[in-house]
Scaffold this motif. Structure first.
Motif, PDB file in Angstrom:
ATOM      1  N   VAL A 107     -42.445  19.864  57.883  1.00 30.61           N
ATOM      2  CA  VAL A 107     -41.720  19.225  56.787  1.00 30.61           C
ATOM      3  C   VAL A 107     -41.214  20.299  55.840  1.00 30.61           C
ATOM      4  N   ARG A 108     -39.964  20.154  55.459  1.00 33.67           N
ATOM      5  CA  ARG A 108     -39.349  21.023  54.456  1.00 33.67           C
ATOM      6  C   ARG A 108     -38.648  20.129  53.436  1.00 33.67           C
ATOM      7  N   PRO A 109     -38.755  20.484  52.176  1.00 29.54           N
ATOM      8  CA  PRO A 109     -38.014  19.740  51.155  1.00 29.54           C
ATOM      9  C   PRO A 109     -36.514  19.985  51.315  1.00 29.54           C
ATOM     10  N   LEU A 110     -35.743  18.907  51.338  1.00 29.26           N
ATOM     11  CA  LEU A 110     -34.283  19.010  51.421  1.00 29.26           C
ATOM     12  C   LEU A 110     -33.639  18.935  50.049  1.00 29.26           C
ATOM     13  N   SER A 111     -34.213  18.155  49.189  1.00 31.84           N
ATOM     14  CA  SER A 111     -33.689  18.027  47.828  1.00 31.84           C
ATOM     15  C   SER A 111     -34.858  17.714  46.913  1.00 31.84           C
ATOM     16  N   LYS A 112     -34.669  18.018  45.641  1.00 35.26           N
ATOM     17  CA  LYS A 112     -35.736  17.756  44.688  1.00 35.26           C
ATOM     18  C   LYS A 112     -35.154  17.557  43.295  1.00 35.26           C
ATOM     19  N   ARG A 113     -35.875  16.793  42.528  1.00 38.34           N
ATOM     20  CA  ARG A 113     -35.605  16.642  41.096  1.00 38.34           C
ATOM     21  C   ARG A 113     -36.946  16.742  40.409  1.00 38.34           C
ATOM     22  N   LEU A 114     -36.996  17.485  39.327  1.00 38.07           N
ATOM     23  CA  LEU A 114     -38.250  17.693  38.616  1.00 38.07           C
ATOM     24  C   LEU A 114     -38.102  17.357  37.140  1.00 38.07           C
ATOM     25  N   TRP A 115     -39.174  16.799  36.596  1.00 40.14           N
ATOM     26  CA  TRP A 115     -39.270  16.549  35.174  1.00 40.14           C
ATOM     27  C   TRP A 115     -40.632  17.055  34.729  1.00 40.14           C
ATOM     28  N   ALA A 116     -40.717  17.545  33.511  1.00 43.16           N
ATOM     29  CA  ALA A 116     -41.985  18.042  33.003  1.00 43.16           C
ATOM     30  C   ALA A 116     -42.210  17.547  31.584  1.00 43.16           C
ATOM     31  N   ASP A 117     -43.467  17.249  31.310  1.00 45.26           N
ATOM     32  CA  ASP A 117     -43.874  16.839  29.979  1.00 45.26           C
ATOM     33  C   ASP A 117     -45.287  17.368  29.756  1.00 45.26           C
ATOM     34  N   GLY A 118     -45.404  18.416  28.972  1.00 47.24           N
ATOM     35  CA  GLY A 118     -46.716  19.013  28.721  1.00 47.24           C
ATOM     36  C   GLY A 118     -47.331  19.513  30.005  1.00 47.24           C
ATOM     37  N   ASP A 119     -48.505  18.972  30.355  1.00 42.70           N
ATOM     38  CA  ASP A 119     -49.194  19.441  31.561  1.00 42.70           C
ATOM     39  C   ASP A 119     -48.863  18.623  32.807  1.00 42.70           C
ATOM     40  N   HIS A 120     -47.877  17.742  32.728  1.00 49.80           N
ATOM     41  CA  HIS A 120     -47.468  16.945  33.885  1.00 49.80           C
ATOM     42  C   HIS A 120     -46.086  17.366  34.390  1.00 49.80           C
ATOM     43  N   VAL A 121     -45.971  17.433  35.713  1.00 53.74           N
ATOM     44  CA  VAL A 121     -44.687  17.673  36.365  1.00 53.74           C
ATOM     45  C   VAL A 121     -44.509  16.571  37.394  1.00 53.74           C
ATOM     46  N   ILE A 122     -43.353  15.934  37.371  1.00 54.34           N
ATOM     47  CA  ILE A 122     -43.023  14.884  38.337  1.00 54.34           C
ATOM     48  C   ILE A 122     -41.946  15.430  39.258  1.00 54.34           C
ATOM     49  N   ILE A 123     -42.212  15.346  40.562  1.00 49.57           N
ATOM     50  CA  ILE A 123     -41.276  15.844  41.562  1.00 49.57           C
ATOM     51  C   ILE A 123     -40.856  14.677  42.442  1.00 49.57           C
ATOM     52  N   ASN A 124     -39.579  14.396  42.466  1.00 51.82           N
ATOM     53  CA  ASN A 124     -38.999  13.395  43.364  1.00 51.82           C
ATOM     54  C   ASN A 124     -38.246  14.192  44.417  1.00 51.82           C
ATOM     55  N   TRP A 125     -38.687  14.083  45.673  1.00 49.55           N
ATOM     56  CA  TRP A 125     -38.088  14.926  46.700  1.00 49.55           C
ATOM     57  C   TRP A 125     -37.960  14.187  48.024  1.00 49.55           C
ATOM     58  N   GLU A 126     -37.078  14.699  48.859  1.00 47.23           N
ATOM     59  CA  GLU A 126     -36.903  14.188  50.211  1.00 47.23           C
ATOM     60  C   GLU A 126     -37.265  15.284  51.184  1.00 47.23           C
ATOM     61  N   GLY A 127     -37.985  14.894  52.234  1.00 47.18           N
ATOM     62  CA  GLY A 127     -38.404  15.866  53.233  1.00 47.18           C
ATOM     63  C   GLY A 127     -38.031  15.405  54.631  1.00 47.18           C
ATOM     64  N   GLU A 128     -37.947  16.385  55.508  1.00 49.52           N
ATOM     65  CA  GLU A 128     -37.568  16.112  56.894  1.00 49.52           C
ATOM     66  C   GLU A 128     -38.331  17.059  57.807  1.00 49.52           C
ATOM     67  N   ALA A 129     -38.670  16.555  59.008  1.00 51.06           N
ATOM     68  CA  ALA A 129     -39.361  17.351  60.025  1.00 51.06           C
ATOM     69  C   ALA A 129     -38.985  16.792  61.394  1.00 51.06           C
ATOM     70  N   ILE A 130     -39.475  17.450  62.436  1.00 51.90           N
ATOM     71  CA  ILE A 130     -39.323  16.958  63.808  1.00 51.90           C
ATOM     72  C   ILE A 130     -40.722  16.852  64.409  1.00 51.90           C
ATOM     73  N   ALA A 131     -41.041  15.670  64.930  1.00 52.45           N
ATOM     74  CA  ALA A 131     -42.345  15.445  65.547  1.00 52.45           C
ATOM     75  C   ALA A 131     -42.400  16.119  66.920  1.00 52.45           C
ATOM     76  N   GLN A 132     -43.611  16.237  67.462  1.00 52.39           N
ATOM     77  CA  GLN A 132     -43.797  16.857  68.768  1.00 52.39           C
ATOM     78  C   GLN A 132     -43.012  16.154  69.869  1.00 52.39           C
ATOM     79  N   ASP A 133     -42.726  14.860  69.716  1.00 50.24           N
ATOM     80  CA  ASP A 133     -41.954  14.136  70.723  1.00 50.24           C
ATOM     81  C   ASP A 133     -40.444  14.256  70.510  1.00 50.24           C
ATOM     82  N   GLY A 134     -40.022  15.092  69.563  1.00 51.16           N
ATOM     83  CA  GLY A 134     -38.601  15.323  69.322  1.00 51.16           C
ATOM     84  C   GLY A 134     -37.952  14.349  68.357  1.00 51.16           C
ATOM     85  N   ARG A 135     -38.667  13.335  67.937  1.00 51.97           N
ATOM     86  CA  ARG A 135     -38.105  12.356  67.005  1.00 51.97           C
ATOM     87  C   ARG A 135     -38.183  12.877  65.574  1.00 51.97           C
ATOM     88  N   PRO A 136     -37.175  12.555  64.781  1.00 58.70           N
ATOM     89  CA  PRO A 136     -37.180  13.034  63.389  1.00 58.70           C
ATOM     90  C   PRO A 136     -38.191  12.272  62.533  1.00 58.70           C
TER      91      PRO A 136
END
Length: 180
Positions: A107-136
């Motif tokens: 899995v690798r992040p393709l896109s991300k959006r981050l917000w931070a407030d004090g000690d909290h960080v919120i990451i909204n991201w999309e990821g993609e990988a290829i399984a051992q059977d070749g399916r995404p």
């Protein structure tokens, strides 16, 4: 009291001066706390952004880099893989390694959006990988990090568990005979 203030002009000046003197330190403390939280939020956002960028480039071990050894990671939702893991090793052995072992391309992040407030960080991201059977494998995530000392100490992870569960069900773990 209003009558007294109106009839004694000097009292108005003294009350006004006392009010200014007593309210100024509280204002300064509140401003200082706000500035400190803003600096902390900015620093935490930079740390997480840089770690995600390295992960996307394939040049980091994201989880070991970002997670405190005593992390509490909660996979929110329902189903067999929603759980709370206490400790980085428990999370890695219970959630990350079983999944990664079933992937041909991690899995690798393709896109991300981050917000931070004090000690909290919120990451909204999309990821993609290829399984051992070749399916995404594709998924969307929202991770809420509580940061301390440049590491995530608590995470609430939201994702669509159906695709994650499907990979675990469909692809046998290394060393297993036949499909699950």
């Amino acid at each position: 009291m209003i009558f007294t203030i109106l009839t004694k002009g000097r009292t108005i000046l003294v009350v006004g001066t006392l009010f200014c003197l007593t309210s100024h330190p509280a204002t300064s403390q509140a401003e200082s706390t706000t500035n400190s939280q803003e600096v902390q939020a900015k620093r935490n956002k930079q740390i997480v952004t840089a770690a995600f960028d390295r992960w996307a480039d394939g040049s980091s071990d994201f989880f070991n880099e970002m997670l405190a050894p005593d992390i509490e990671w909660t996979v929110e939702g329902s189903g067999p893989n929603a759980a709370t893991y206490r400790g980085r090793e428990a999370f890695m052995s219970g959630a990350v390694r079983p999944f990664v072992s079933r992937l041909r391309i991690p899995v690798r992040p393709l896109s991300k959006r981050l917000w931070a407030d004090g000690d909290h960080v919120i990451i909204n991201w999309e990821g993609e990988a290829i399984a051992q059977d070749g399916r995404p494998y594709r998924n969307r995530y929202v991770w809420i990090f509580r940061m301390a000392g440049g590491k995530a100490t608590e995470v609430n992870a939201f994702l669509d568990l159906a695709p994650y569960d499907d990979v675990l069900r469909r692809i046998p773990a290394p060393g297993e005979e036949g499909a699950q």
